[in-house]
Design a protein around this motif. Structure first.
Motif, PDB file in Angstrom:
ATOM      1  N   TYR A 150       2.974   2.902 -16.490  1.00 58.31           N
ATOM      2  CA  TYR A 150       2.161   1.718 -16.769  1.00 58.31           C
ATOM      3  C   TYR A 150       1.695   1.147 -15.440  1.00 58.31           C
ATOM      4  CZ  TYR A 150       0.944  -3.080 -18.076  1.00 58.31           C
ATOM      5  OH  TYR A 150       0.289  -4.276 -18.247  1.00 58.31           O
ATOM      6  N   ALA A 151       0.434   0.844 -15.358  1.00 55.15           N
ATOM      7  CA  ALA A 151      -0.131   0.256 -14.137  1.00 55.15           C
ATOM      8  C   ALA A 151      -1.087  -0.865 -14.519  1.00 55.15           C
ATOM      9  CB  ALA A 151      -0.866   1.319 -13.326  1.00 55.15           C
ATOM     10  N   ALA A 177       0.835  -1.199   0.000  1.00 59.32           N
ATOM     11  CA  ALA A 177       0.000   0.000   0.000  1.00 59.32           C
ATOM     12  C   ALA A 177       0.875   1.256   0.000  1.00 59.32           C
ATOM     13  CB  ALA A 177      -0.921  -0.004   1.211  1.00 59.32           C
ATOM     14  N   LYS A 178       1.981   1.213   0.750  1.00 58.04           N
ATOM     15  CA  LYS A 178       2.901   2.350   0.822  1.00 58.04           C
ATOM     16  C   LYS A 178       3.527   2.623  -0.552  1.00 58.04           C
ATOM     17  CE  LYS A 178       7.216   3.716   3.142  1.00 58.04           C
ATOM     18  NZ  LYS A 178       8.103   3.626   1.969  1.00 58.04           N
ATOM     19  N   ALA A 179       4.002   1.567  -1.208  1.00 59.31           N
ATOM     20  CA  ALA A 179       4.641   1.723  -2.509  1.00 59.31           C
ATOM     21  C   ALA A 179       3.646   2.226  -3.549  1.00 59.31           C
ATOM     22  CB  ALA A 179       5.253   0.401  -2.948  1.00 59.31           C
ATOM     23  N   ALA A 232       1.555   6.587  -7.036  1.00 58.09           N
ATOM     24  CA  ALA A 232       0.464   7.478  -7.455  1.00 58.09           C
ATOM     25  C   ALA A 232       0.850   8.942  -7.290  1.00 58.09           C
ATOM     26  CB  ALA A 232      -0.793   7.169  -6.645  1.00 58.09           C
ATOM     27  N   VAL A 233       1.503   9.256  -6.164  1.00 59.95           N
ATOM     28  CA  VAL A 233       1.932  10.643  -5.915  1.00 59.95           C
ATOM     29  C   VAL A 233       2.956  11.079  -6.956  1.00 59.95           C
ATOM     30  CG1 VAL A 233       3.197  12.147  -4.325  1.00 59.95           C
ATOM     31  CG2 VAL A 233       1.431  10.606  -3.442  1.00 59.95           C
ATOM     32  N   LEU A 292       4.656  14.422 -11.379  1.00 63.33           N
ATOM     33  CA  LEU A 292       5.395  14.519 -12.632  1.00 63.33           C
ATOM     34  C   LEU A 292       4.504  14.925 -13.793  1.00 63.33           C
ATOM     35  CD1 LEU A 292       7.774  11.437 -12.315  1.00 63.33           C
ATOM     36  CD2 LEU A 292       8.441  13.827 -12.334  1.00 63.33           C
ATOM     37  N   GLY A 293       3.236  14.562 -13.704  1.00 66.98           N
ATOM     38  CA  GLY A 293       2.299  14.973 -14.739  1.00 66.98           C
ATOM     39  C   GLY A 293       1.981  16.456 -14.690  1.00 66.98           C
TER      40      GLY A 293
END
Length: 297
Positions: free
Chosen positions: A43-44, A15-17, A22-23, A28-29
């Motif tokens: 990619y996810a 969950a931490k990773a 996501a952050v 970066l976006g």
């Protein structure tokens, strides 16, 4: 022409990773700046998380200061100052131009990457915080790297833009001296880089601070100015620290002054007697409004 990329892959799907992934993708976006690492894509899937960046052929700053390339001493004095200014300009964009503003929270040597021209690229936004308009600070769970953390953040979780300024001050001292932020002494005692540097500053022994691998090839006026900037950044009271915009102006002003002097021998001789004693404080009183006007152009 072949485009080289770098791919960051999550080792474990915790969950931490996932939160840090996501952050980082979100931050970066949002950002585009010559001193911030560029996002090429991500990619996810159910079992995979990848982030694609521009490839940095000169690796990270830590590789040159403490790692496998340290002995080669590829970072001469002008490159070190250029890297410091570039990293500060990247932070300036995050703090004052990005909307909402962004606090990085993990400024350190391993998170400053170097492109083919040794231009600094601030990277790794997994711990970054978006700051809503009108908010000066937040209280949050402490993340980051020991040795770089501002005291108020490390002790009470109070995070603000000045925490990044503190971390940058530590980084600047590290760039100058090639000393690690924390040093283990005999008996298990730890000494931070500010504690190590302070006696030399008090004695005016600035030559004892600079990386000995430079073998005396550095500008002493720039050295003194850079050290004084770093000490202002690492003031224990966050209210006394400058903004990163002021830091950029001071560092660029110091380097710019010296370059001008080197191209005008007569001017250098005329000003030589005065500049040696006043360099540490020159430009430090630049008004914040003037600094912001320059950055707004």
């Amino acid at each position: 022409m072949v485009l080289q990329i770098a791919v960051k892959r999550l080792k474990a799907m915790s969950a931490k990773a996932e939160m840090e992934f996501a952050v980082e993708v979100e931050i970066l976006g949002r950002v585009r700046h010559k001193n911030l690492l560029g996002l090429r894509g991500f990619y996810a899937s159910r079992e995979e998380r990848l982030i694609v960046y521009d490839y940095m052929p000169n690796y990270s700053l830590i590789t040159h200061l403490h790692g496998q390339l340290a002995a080669d001493c590829l970072l001469d004095w002008p490159r070190r100052m250029s890297i410091a200014i570039g990293a500060a300009e990247g932070l300036g964009y995050l703090h004052h131009e990005a909307n909402p503003h962004i606090i990085h929270r993990d400024i350190k040597a391993s998170n400053v990457l170097l492109d083919a021209n040794f231009q600094a690229k601030v990277a790794d936004f997994g711990f970054a915080k978006l700051i809503p308009d009108g908010v000066t600070h937040m209280t949050t769970r402490v993340k980051g790297t020991l040795g770089y953390l501002a005291p108020e953040y490390a002790m009470w979780g109070k995070v603000s833009e000045s925490c990044d300024v503190y971390s940058f001050g530590i980084l600047l001292l590290e760039i100058i001296s090639a000393k690690k932020p924390l040093e283990k002494l005999p008996g298990g005692v730890k000494r931070d880089i500010v504690q190590w540097i302070t006696p030399y500053v008090q004695k005016g022994a600035f030559d004892r601070i600079v990386d000995p691998r430079l073998k005396g090839k550095f500008d002493r006026a720039e050295l003194k100015s850079a050290v004084m900037v770093a000490l202002k950044c690492t003031d224990s009271n966050p209210e006394n620290r400058p903004s990163i915009l002021e830091v950029v102006e001071w560092l660029k002003g110091s380097v710019g002054r010296r370059r001008k002097e080197m191209t005008n021998i007569e001017h250098m001789l005329e000003e030589d007697g005065d500049k040696e004693t006043d360099t540490d404080l020159e430009g430090f009183r630049m008004a914040k409004s003037e600094v912001r006007r320059k950055w707004a152009r």
